[in-house]
Enzyme design. Structure first.
Site, PDB file in Angstrom:
ATOM      1  N   GLU A  74       1.860   1.803   3.930  1.00 57.40           N
ATOM      2  CA  GLU A  74       2.476   1.139   5.089  1.00 57.40           C
ATOM      3  C   GLU A  74       3.964   1.366   5.142  1.00 57.40           C
ATOM      4  O   GLU A  74       4.547   1.546   6.225  1.00 57.40           O
ATOM      5  CB  GLU A  74       2.177  -0.367   5.042  1.00 57.40           C
ATOM      6  CG  GLU A  74       2.642  -1.145   6.273  1.00 57.40           C
ATOM      7  CD  GLU A  74       4.054  -1.722   6.145  1.00 57.40           C
ATOM      8  OE1 GLU A  74       4.515  -2.379   7.096  1.00 57.40           O
ATOM      9  OE2 GLU A  74       4.703  -1.526   5.087  1.00 57.40           O
ATOM     10  N   GLU A  75       4.608   1.349   3.972  1.00 57.48           N
ATOM     11  CA  GLU A  75       6.068   1.445   3.947  1.00 57.48           C
ATOM     12  C   GLU A  75       6.583   2.766   4.505  1.00 57.48           C
ATOM     13  O   GLU A  75       7.729   2.859   4.938  1.00 57.48           O
ATOM     14  CB  GLU A  75       6.591   1.240   2.520  1.00 57.48           C
ATOM     15  CG  GLU A  75       6.348  -0.147   1.940  1.00 57.48           C
ATOM     16  CD  GLU A  75       7.142  -1.245   2.639  1.00 57.48           C
ATOM     17  OE1 GLU A  75       7.804  -0.968   3.660  1.00 57.48           O
ATOM     18  OE2 GLU A  75       7.101  -2.390   2.165  1.00 57.48           O
ATOM     19  N   GLU A  82      -7.403   5.358  13.996  1.00 56.85           N
ATOM     20  CA  GLU A  82      -7.739   6.671  14.550  1.00 56.85           C
ATOM     21  C   GLU A  82      -9.161   7.073  14.170  1.00 56.85           C
ATOM     22  O   GLU A  82      -9.915   7.602  14.999  1.00 56.85           O
ATOM     23  CB  GLU A  82      -6.746   7.716  14.039  1.00 56.85           C
ATOM     24  CG  GLU A  82      -5.353   7.566  14.633  1.00 56.85           C
ATOM     25  CD  GLU A  82      -4.317   8.426  13.934  1.00 56.85           C
ATOM     26  OE1 GLU A  82      -3.292   8.728  14.560  1.00 56.85           O
ATOM     27  OE2 GLU A  82      -4.529   8.788  12.754  1.00 56.85           O
ATOM     28  N   LEU A  92      -5.137  11.723  15.233  1.00 58.33           N
ATOM     29  CA  LEU A  92      -6.292  12.186  14.462  1.00 58.33           C
ATOM     30  C   LEU A  92      -6.241  11.547  13.077  1.00 58.33           C
ATOM     31  O   LEU A  92      -5.166  11.429  12.486  1.00 58.33           O
ATOM     32  CB  LEU A  92      -6.278  13.707  14.291  1.00 58.33           C
ATOM     33  CG  LEU A  92      -6.448  14.563  15.542  1.00 58.33           C
ATOM     34  CD1 LEU A  92      -6.164  16.027  15.211  1.00 58.33           C
ATOM     35  CD2 LEU A  92      -7.850  14.403  16.118  1.00 58.33           C
ATOM     36  N   ASP A 113       1.427  -9.889   6.164  1.00 57.97           N
ATOM     37  CA  ASP A 113       2.173  -8.901   5.381  1.00 57.97           C
ATOM     38  C   ASP A 113       3.002  -9.665   4.354  1.00 57.97           C
ATOM     39  O   ASP A 113       2.527  -9.982   3.262  1.00 57.97           O
ATOM     40  CB  ASP A 113       3.033  -8.069   6.330  1.00 57.97           C
ATOM     41  CG  ASP A 113       3.810  -6.945   5.640  1.00 57.97           C
ATOM     42  OD1 ASP A 113       4.004  -7.015   4.418  1.00 57.97           O
ATOM     43  OD2 ASP A 113       4.237  -6.008   6.323  1.00 57.97           O
ATOM     44  N   ASP A 148       7.499  -8.390  -0.431  1.00 60.09           N
ATOM     45  CA  ASP A 148       6.942  -7.414   0.498  1.00 60.09           C
ATOM     46  C   ASP A 148       6.261  -6.294  -0.277  1.00 60.09           C
ATOM     47  O   ASP A 148       6.925  -5.442  -0.862  1.00 60.09           O
ATOM     48  CB  ASP A 148       8.068  -6.851   1.359  1.00 60.09           C
ATOM     49  CG  ASP A 148       7.597  -5.832   2.379  1.00 60.09           C
ATOM     50  OD1 ASP A 148       6.383  -5.726   2.614  1.00 60.09           O
ATOM     51  OD2 ASP A 148       8.472  -5.151   2.972  1.00 60.09           O
ATOM     52  N   HIS A 193      13.251  -4.712   0.170  1.00 62.61           N
ATOM     53  CA  HIS A 193      13.136  -3.283  -0.159  1.00 62.61           C
ATOM     54  C   HIS A 193      14.067  -2.833  -1.285  1.00 62.61           C
ATOM     55  O   HIS A 193      14.418  -1.657  -1.370  1.00 62.61           O
ATOM     56  CB  HIS A 193      13.375  -2.419   1.085  1.00 62.61           C
ATOM     57  CG  HIS A 193      12.232  -2.443   2.059  1.00 62.61           C
ATOM     58  ND1 HIS A 193      12.169  -1.610   3.159  1.00 62.61           N
ATOM     59  CD2 HIS A 193      11.103  -3.208   2.113  1.00 62.61           C
ATOM     60  CE1 HIS A 193      11.061  -1.856   3.839  1.00 62.61           C
ATOM     61  NE2 HIS A 193      10.402  -2.829   3.222  1.00 62.61           N
ATOM     62  N   GLU A 224      -4.223   5.330  10.417  1.00 64.92           N
ATOM     63  CA  GLU A 224      -5.310   6.298  10.192  1.00 64.92           C
ATOM     64  C   GLU A 224      -6.673   5.627  10.357  1.00 64.92           C
ATOM     65  O   GLU A 224      -7.614   6.242  10.870  1.00 64.92           O
ATOM     66  CB  GLU A 224      -5.177   6.934   8.811  1.00 64.92           C
ATOM     67  CG  GLU A 224      -3.875   7.695   8.585  1.00 64.92           C
ATOM     68  CD  GLU A 224      -3.509   8.606   9.735  1.00 64.92           C
ATOM     69  OE1 GLU A 224      -4.305   9.500  10.061  1.00 64.92           O
ATOM     70  OE2 GLU A 224      -2.422   8.415  10.322  1.00 64.92           O
ATOM     71  N   HIS A 245      -0.823  -4.816   3.803  1.00 62.57           N
ATOM     72  CA  HIS A 245      -0.642  -3.565   3.055  1.00 62.57           C
ATOM     73  C   HIS A 245      -0.403  -3.851   1.576  1.00 62.57           C
ATOM     74  O   HIS A 245      -0.023  -4.950   1.176  1.00 62.57           O
ATOM     75  CB  HIS A 245       0.471  -2.721   3.677  1.00 62.57           C
ATOM     76  CG  HIS A 245       1.873  -3.171   3.439  1.00 62.57           C
ATOM     77  ND1 HIS A 245       2.652  -2.689   2.415  1.00 62.57           N
ATOM     78  CD2 HIS A 245       2.665  -4.034   4.126  1.00 62.57           C
ATOM     79  CE1 HIS A 245       3.856  -3.228   2.480  1.00 62.57           C
ATOM     80  NE2 HIS A 245       3.896  -4.046   3.503  1.00 62.57           N
TER      81      HIS A 245
END
Length: 739
Positions: A416-417, A428, A261, A445, A378, A545, A425, A368
């Site tokens: 996104e991370e 959906e 959803l 990306d 990233d 990261h 979403e 993203h």
């Protein structure tokens, strides 16, 4: 048309095809404000490629990575406004730009109670503490907006116990420890990144009674063994000793509380206490300098040779510390995690160029926006390319010299991370519309991991359009080679159809393409420049990261001239234009035949044990042959149409068949234990046989469960699912009038 959902059956595909033809015919605008393209304009393509500017990409990256922009942070919102401003610019903007907002569950460390990892003695006195933050080497690692290292979605807790080394934390690693008699109950385990997903380390550990997990990046896995401060960033591209990889430890993708959803305020939400996919025990990542203190003082037996690393000591298994080390033998490790869950509003930004002829057919291009810290590599290398490509196309659009045949949708995904949340979403919310109308999804990306060669992952039909684009663009440097010829030097395979060609990888779930291919069945690809595997064993670029992923890191070590960024922009831009402007969609369905034949050959190795359980491969052989025949005939029909004067309705029918083919491989009941995975060719494969994933997984399960009838019944079911999908795909490729 919101009620239509393609499930892969022949009736569903035919209904969508006919409906799409009717909608497309009546959707064609009668008065376009730019020339309506009859086919790909090579001069426009040449202009776009020439105008993509490396220096502009560099300046985009400088601005995007200037400050940390964790999802939903104030800086993230600033970048939302930057994208809107660029896409609404009167000279270089798009037809329209807007945001869509979702209320999603994210995880953050507590500011009041920082996460801690301590070695304590029998009285609870602290003997050693791991760093709470990374060393401020360039003045960018110590700012107030730098989120300290943490494992997103790890539950709070303060477990304490003897330390055990568990290699990469895989199921096999824990079985090995158990077989060696290492006590795991009520222990804290130290694991290395790699081997299995982040969250899987905690799931596997909990099965064996472990109460807490530490994770670090070993210099052997990321730095080619380099670990000294003068060998690492800022002196080289290698991860410095205090560097810590952040990341999401949520098992699935999408908002954790609203599976299937869109995360709207009105949507039903699970109670976070009952939601699945969260790690079962506390986890905390640490740097390899701190891991060295722990690991080099461990007692117990010597770890296996392939568990040894690059910290300059023998890795022992534990439990507990050695008698002649830094800490008393009875010292334990305390892990204090104080993460909290919060509902936050996260935005996607969409920029749209309306198609002149087929506005109801969408070519999507996404990347993203959010990062863990500065996120120069990233994701900002990808966003920098996205902004430059949209600028060039927007300028042509505003001048009135070009408008694509099909609509182009640029997307900047949020959060996104934390688990591909923004893109999931979106799929959906617009499930029916995208299944009916989306031609393909291009994901960029991380656009530049390093500067050696192109790297592409995707479904087989996209191979031909990527190859065509790469052959027409010069590779960076002085080699004089095309991007295609340079690519084939680094990554290649022998094709039974084409001979030696570049290798195109498959799509897992590592970026925003995942919901498009696995959930919606939209032909997808991921495009980047990467490193020479013969020169490094790094599993990814070393500062991944961490707070050391900065603009200067990219500018100095990855792509000093930004020519690799430009090469990705040109390649992705060429692919985008070919998909949006070509009269016939440049997707080659016959390229699926090689994949299916390879899967079939692997399945043939199972013929004897399958027949022992009265399971025949005959229907699968027939289904593959049907698909191959249908694909060959389909390509012949295209060739015939291309030779004559193409009837627009015939072209539309062919293109809808090309677009809908990928959907026919979906079966929502194929993998009920896997959230969002319904593609019977590309779902996760846990079995050892490189065949259709459902068949491989079911066969391995049956072999490992003592030949129980129910397990072999599942093998038969999975085989039937594949056969039905292949027959549905073949039927989709036959002439539309052939019911």
């Amino acid at each position: 048309m919101q009620w239509v959902k393609v499930l892969g059956g022949v009736v569903g595909a035919a209904a969508l095809l006919g409906l799409g033809i009717i909608v497309g015919h009546f959707a064609i605008p009668k008065g376009a404000d730019s020339p309506a393209p009859s086919d790909l304009d090579r001069e426009i393509l040449k202009t776009v490629i020439e105008q993509l500017d490396a220096n502009r990409i560099r300046e985009n990256l400088r601005e995007l990575s200037k400050e940390p922009h964790l999802a939903t942070s104030p800086r993230d919102e600033v970048l939302v406004q930057l994208l809107l401003q660029r896409w609404q610019d009167p000279q270089s903007g798009l037809d329209s730009a807007r945001t869509t907002e979702y209320e999603v569950l994210l995880s953050f460390p507590s500011e009041e109670q920082p996460n801690r990892v301590d070695v304590v003695n029998s009285t609870g006195a602290i003997l050693f503490s791991c760093r709470h933050s990374e060393e401020n080497l360039t003045g960018e690692q110590g700012g107030p907006n730098v989120v300290p290292p943490y494992a997103a979605y790890a539950p709070p807790g303060t477990p304490q116990g003897p330390l055990v080394y568990a290699n990469q934390g895989s199921e096999e690693d824990f079985k090995e420890l158990q077989n060696k008699g290492v006590k795991l109950q009520d222990s804290i385990v130290l694991t290395r990144y790699g081997g299995v997903g982040r969250g899987a380390k905690a799931v596997n550990a909990a099965k064996y009674g472990v109460i807490g997990v530490l994770v670090y990046t070993d210099p052997k896995d990321i730095n080619d063994g380099k670990s000294l401060p003068n060998e690492t960033f800022p002196h080289s591209w290698c991860l410095p000793p205090s560097g810590v990889e952040r990341g999401s430890y949520f098992e699935y993708f999408g908002d954790p509380l609203t599976p299937y959803l869109p995360a709207m305020p009105s949507s039903f939400r699970l109670n976070s206490d009952n939601a699945s996919g969260f790690p079962p025990i506390p986890i905390q990542p640490i740097g390899f300098k701190d891991a060295q203190v722990l690991l080099c003082n461990l007692g117990g037996n010597l770890a296996p040779a392939d568990w040894q690393g690059g910290l300059g000591c023998n890795y022992n298994l534990g439990p507990g510390f050695r008698s002649n080390g830094t800490f008393p033998e009875d010292s334990q490790v305390n892990v204090s995690v104080h993460n909290r869950l919060e509902l936050r509003n996260s935005s996607n930004v969409l920029g749209i160029i309306r198609g002149a002829v087929e506005p109801d057919r969408y070519v999507l291009y996404g990347n993203h926006r959010d990062s863990w810290v500065h996120g120069a590599v990233d994701p900002s290398t990808g966003t920098a390319v996205l902004l430059e490509l949209s600028r060039v196309l927007g300028t042509l659009l505003k001048k009135g010299t070009w408008r694509p045949r099909r609509s182009i949708v640029f997307a900047s995904w949020g959060a996104e991370e934390f688990g591909l949340i923004g893109s999931t979403e979106f799929t959906e919310e617009f499930f029916s519309k995208l299944q009916e109308r989306a031609v393909a999804y291009i994901n960029v990306d991380i656009s530049v991991f390093a500067n050696a060669t192109l790297r592409v992952q995707g479904t087989p039909p996209i191979q031909s359009v990527v190859f065509s684009a790469a052959k027409q663009i010069s590779a960076p440097g002085s080699s004089g080679l095309s991007i295609y010829d340079n690519w084939i030097r680094y990554y290649n395979r022998s094709s039974s159809v084409y001979g030696l060609v570049p290798s195109v990888g498959t799509l897992g779930a590592g970026s925003d393409y995942a919901p498009f291919i696995h959930f919606l069945g939209i032909s997808s690809m991921d495009i980047a420049y990467t490193y020479d595997r013969s020169k490094t064993s790094a599993r990814i670029y070393p500062t991944y990261h961490t707070a050391f992923d900065t603009f200067d890191y990219v500018n100095k070590f990855l792509d000093p001239g930004f020519t690799s960024h430009q090469a990705v922009a040109r390649t992705a831009g060429s692919v985008l234009l070919r998909l949006s402007d070509s009269l016939f969609l440049p997707l080659n369905v016959s390229d699926y035949s090689e994949t299916l034949r390879s899967f079939l050959q692997a399945a043939e190795n199972l013929r004897v044990p399958l027949e022992q359980h009265n399971i025949s491969l005959g229907p699968l052989v027939t289904a593959v042959e049907k698909f191959e025949g249908a694909a060959t005939s389909f390509n012949q029909r295209i060739a015939t149409l291309q030779e004559g004067t193409s009837d627009p309705l015939q072209v539309r029918m062919i293109n809808d068949q090309l677009m809908l083919l990928e959907r026919t491989f979906l079966n929502s009941q194929a993998f009920p234990e896997e959230r969002y995975y319904s593609h019977v060719l590309w779902a996760p494969r846990t079995g050892s046989v490189a065949t259709f994933p459902g068949l491989s997984n079911a066969y391995s399960q049956a072999e490992n469960t003592g030949h129980k009838p129910a397990a072999w019944a599942e093998v038969q079911r999975q085989l039937s699912i594949v056969v039905a999908a292949l027959e549905g795909a073949a039927a989709t490729l036959r002439p539309v009038a052939d019911l």
